[in-house]
Design an enzyme around this catalytic site. Sequence first.
Site, PDB file in Angstrom:
ATOM      1  N   LYS A  89      -9.841   6.926   4.869  1.00 54.63           N
ATOM      2  CA  LYS A  89      -9.178   5.789   5.125  1.00 54.63           C
ATOM      3  C   LYS A  89      -7.927   6.456   6.051  1.00 54.63           C
ATOM      4  O   LYS A  89      -6.982   7.456   5.525  1.00 54.63           O
ATOM      5  CB  LYS A  89      -8.555   5.271   3.654  1.00 54.63           C
ATOM      6  CG  LYS A  89      -7.460   4.474   3.839  1.00 54.63           C
ATOM      7  CD  LYS A  89      -6.874   4.137   2.410  1.00 54.63           C
ATOM      8  CE  LYS A  89      -5.589   3.190   2.612  1.00 54.63           C
ATOM      9  NZ  LYS A  89      -4.884   2.968   1.402  1.00 54.63           N
ATOM     10  N   ASP A 149       1.679   1.748   5.943  1.00 56.15           N
ATOM     11  CA  ASP A 149       1.194   0.557   5.109  1.00 56.15           C
ATOM     12  C   ASP A 149       2.512  -0.285   4.784  1.00 56.15           C
ATOM     13  O   ASP A 149       3.134   0.403   3.830  1.00 56.15           O
ATOM     14  CB  ASP A 149       0.183   0.843   3.867  1.00 56.15           C
ATOM     15  CG  ASP A 149      -0.024  -0.139   3.090  1.00 56.15           C
ATOM     16  OD1 ASP A 149      -0.029  -1.331   3.673  1.00 56.15           O
ATOM     17  OD2 ASP A 149      -0.593   0.168   1.834  1.00 56.15           O
ATOM     18  N   LYS A 177       5.492  -4.614   0.153  1.00 55.18           N
ATOM     19  CA  LYS A 177       5.723  -3.760  -0.774  1.00 55.18           C
ATOM     20  C   LYS A 177       7.260  -3.697  -0.918  1.00 55.18           C
ATOM     21  O   LYS A 177       7.952  -3.935  -0.071  1.00 55.18           O
ATOM     22  CB  LYS A 177       5.281  -2.289  -0.249  1.00 55.18           C
ATOM     23  CG  LYS A 177       4.016  -1.896  -0.585  1.00 55.18           C
ATOM     24  CD  LYS A 177       3.617  -0.422   0.153  1.00 55.18           C
ATOM     25  CE  LYS A 177       2.162  -0.168   0.224  1.00 55.18           C
ATOM     26  NZ  LYS A 177       1.389  -0.074  -0.815  1.00 55.18           N
ATOM     27  N   ASP A 207      -0.674   7.213   3.968  1.00 55.89           N
ATOM     28  CA  ASP A 207      -1.571   6.568   3.742  1.00 55.89           C
ATOM     29  C   ASP A 207      -3.096   6.919   4.517  1.00 55.89           C
ATOM     30  O   ASP A 207      -3.861   6.222   4.505  1.00 55.89           O
ATOM     31  CB  ASP A 207      -1.340   4.940   3.707  1.00 55.89           C
ATOM     32  CG  ASP A 207      -2.082   4.173   2.655  1.00 55.89           C
ATOM     33  OD1 ASP A 207      -2.631   4.786   1.636  1.00 55.89           O
ATOM     34  OD2 ASP A 207      -2.205   2.906   2.674  1.00 55.89           O
ATOM     35  N   ASP A 239      -2.032  -5.995   0.518  1.00 59.79           N
ATOM     36  CA  ASP A 239      -1.656  -4.620   0.051  1.00 59.79           C
ATOM     37  C   ASP A 239      -2.954  -4.027  -0.301  1.00 59.79           C
ATOM     38  O   ASP A 239      -2.763  -2.702  -0.833  1.00 59.79           O
ATOM     39  CB  ASP A 239      -0.487  -4.501  -0.735  1.00 59.79           C
ATOM     40  CG  ASP A 239       0.179  -3.050  -0.932  1.00 59.79           C
ATOM     41  OD1 ASP A 239       0.055  -2.419   0.120  1.00 59.79           O
ATOM     42  OD2 ASP A 239       0.710  -2.696  -2.088  1.00 59.79           O
ATOM     43  N   GLU A 251      -5.485  -2.977   1.193  1.00 59.20           N
ATOM     44  CA  GLU A 251      -5.877  -3.063   2.506  1.00 59.20           C
ATOM     45  C   GLU A 251      -7.107  -1.967   2.757  1.00 59.20           C
ATOM     46  O   GLU A 251      -8.180  -2.250   3.558  1.00 59.20           O
ATOM     47  CB  GLU A 251      -4.670  -3.086   3.682  1.00 59.20           C
ATOM     48  CG  GLU A 251      -4.374  -2.045   4.037  1.00 59.20           C
ATOM     49  CD  GLU A 251      -3.788  -0.955   3.157  1.00 59.20           C
ATOM     50  OE1 GLU A 251      -3.887   0.201   2.791  1.00 59.20           O
ATOM     51  OE2 GLU A 251      -2.969  -1.541   1.900  1.00 59.20           O
ATOM     52  N   ARG A 309      -9.097  -0.513   1.007  1.00 55.96           N
ATOM     53  CA  ARG A 309     -10.727  -0.991   0.699  1.00 55.96           C
ATOM     54  C   ARG A 309     -11.476  -1.735   1.762  1.00 55.96           C
ATOM     55  O   ARG A 309     -12.590  -1.657   1.873  1.00 55.96           O
ATOM     56  CB  ARG A 309     -10.753  -1.650  -0.814  1.00 55.96           C
ATOM     57  CG  ARG A 309     -10.029  -2.832  -0.806  1.00 55.96           C
ATOM     58  CD  ARG A 309      -9.825  -3.130  -2.403  1.00 55.96           C
ATOM     59  NE  ARG A 309      -8.593  -2.380  -2.660  1.00 55.96           N
ATOM     60  CZ  ARG A 309      -8.341  -2.368  -4.211  1.00 55.96           C
ATOM     61  NH1 ARG A 309      -8.746  -3.363  -4.753  1.00 55.96           N
ATOM     62  NH2 ARG A 309      -7.147  -1.728  -4.362  1.00 55.96           N
TER      63      ARG A 309
END
Length: 466
Positions: free
Chosen positions: A228, A233, A240, A251, A310, A312, A314
């Site tokens: 990933k 993010d 967030k 991230d 959020d 995202e 996955r």
Amino acid sequence: MKIELSKAKSDYEIILLEKDEIKTAADFKDFDFYDYKGEGLLNLSEKRRIYSAIKKRDFNAIANAAAAAIRAISKLKIKSARLCFDFKSECELKAAAQGILLGAYSYEKYKSDKKPKNLEKVLIDTNLKGAEQILANCEILSESVNFVRDIVNEIPAIYTPERMAKDALDLAKNSKVLKCEVLGESELKKEKMNAMLAVANASPHEPKLIHLSYKPKGAKLKVCFVGKGVTYDTGGLSLKPSDYMLSMKADKSGAAAALGIIKAASELGIALEIHSVLGCVENAIGSKAYKPDDVLIAKNGVSIEVRNTDAEGRLVLADSLAWAQENIKPDFIIDLATLTGACVVGVGEYTSAIMGNNYELQSDFYKAAKTSGEFFSILEFNEHLAEHIKSDIADVSNAANTRYGGALTAGLFLDKFIKDEYKDKWLHLDIAGPAFVSKAWGLNPAGGSGAGVRACVAFLESLGSK
């Protein structure tokens, strides 16, 4: 800094002693052992030596003691140090070497007052068989971990999907055994990777799918790592809170780890065919942002109800995993991701989680990881948790309808994008805890740790030895 096998004199000595050895030594009568946890140091500068106490003779205790000593003497005006310890096994030598090489790391790119780095080499004298090769391999592995740390620590204004693609291309360019291809937005559209594209839609930075390959002659197995790579993010429209947004440059840790793994494996000459697939996007906000209530059709045709923008990572992994299975057809497929805060709640900030459908494979990975110095726990899927990601309007929802078991429901979401023939060949590693920690711990500095690299390389070596 280098580690050398040598009997030569040095400017300073690092002496590792077991706890009981220090407690009975006359020189240490003033050393405080109250509530001792293995982190004790005593620097005798007039004798040009530092003592570092180890709690017991295991990998992490030795590695952490060596790392603590290196940090303590890193500001001194010395060019060489000798590590003194009676090594009884290959594991102990690896631990000390990695403690030195990983403990010496610091990220000071943006500091105007940088600490001087005078220490050039650490000398070790041991009669262990194959010690020179062991140390050489530790340098390769540690350099790869530090390479990943640099990527994770780099700021989002600099480290975009384009920058990760450049680093991957440069890695291949400087290697005789690695090849790299990069898919941009137009190619991703042709591949129908709509979930990944949706996450990237509000960002000015083009999404990239990066594929690195290492194909040595006579490879026994084909292993694919999928990372990933959310370079920043914000949470998207499910924005967030500001405190949670800080450190979201980390991230991209899963994709960075996938880069470090193939770098280390290729330089170590592991006799396996290895692929790293990096799904790289920035999750931003704006008029083009994807929205809660959207339905996305992923590469494998599965429809996804978006309940939370959020969640995202996955979505990026869903398409990346589908692409890897279709195009690489590996014997094993392992994804790495800073996927859920729930994983940190469940196993703590120093431990990663192993998930999948094959408990034997999970156990094999766990056993290999134990030899690497990284902490992992196995989390088992539960058919009742799968009920919580069902959708009334699509095949699956990207966020569960319960606050409990979030790491596992995220893993179960990814399972929807694993073909039946790969169900028992797939592992999901949630590295959300240790990938980025705000305080130094063990041999890791504050910030990026390079989580997953050492464990995955140990697993590859275990596969190669079968």
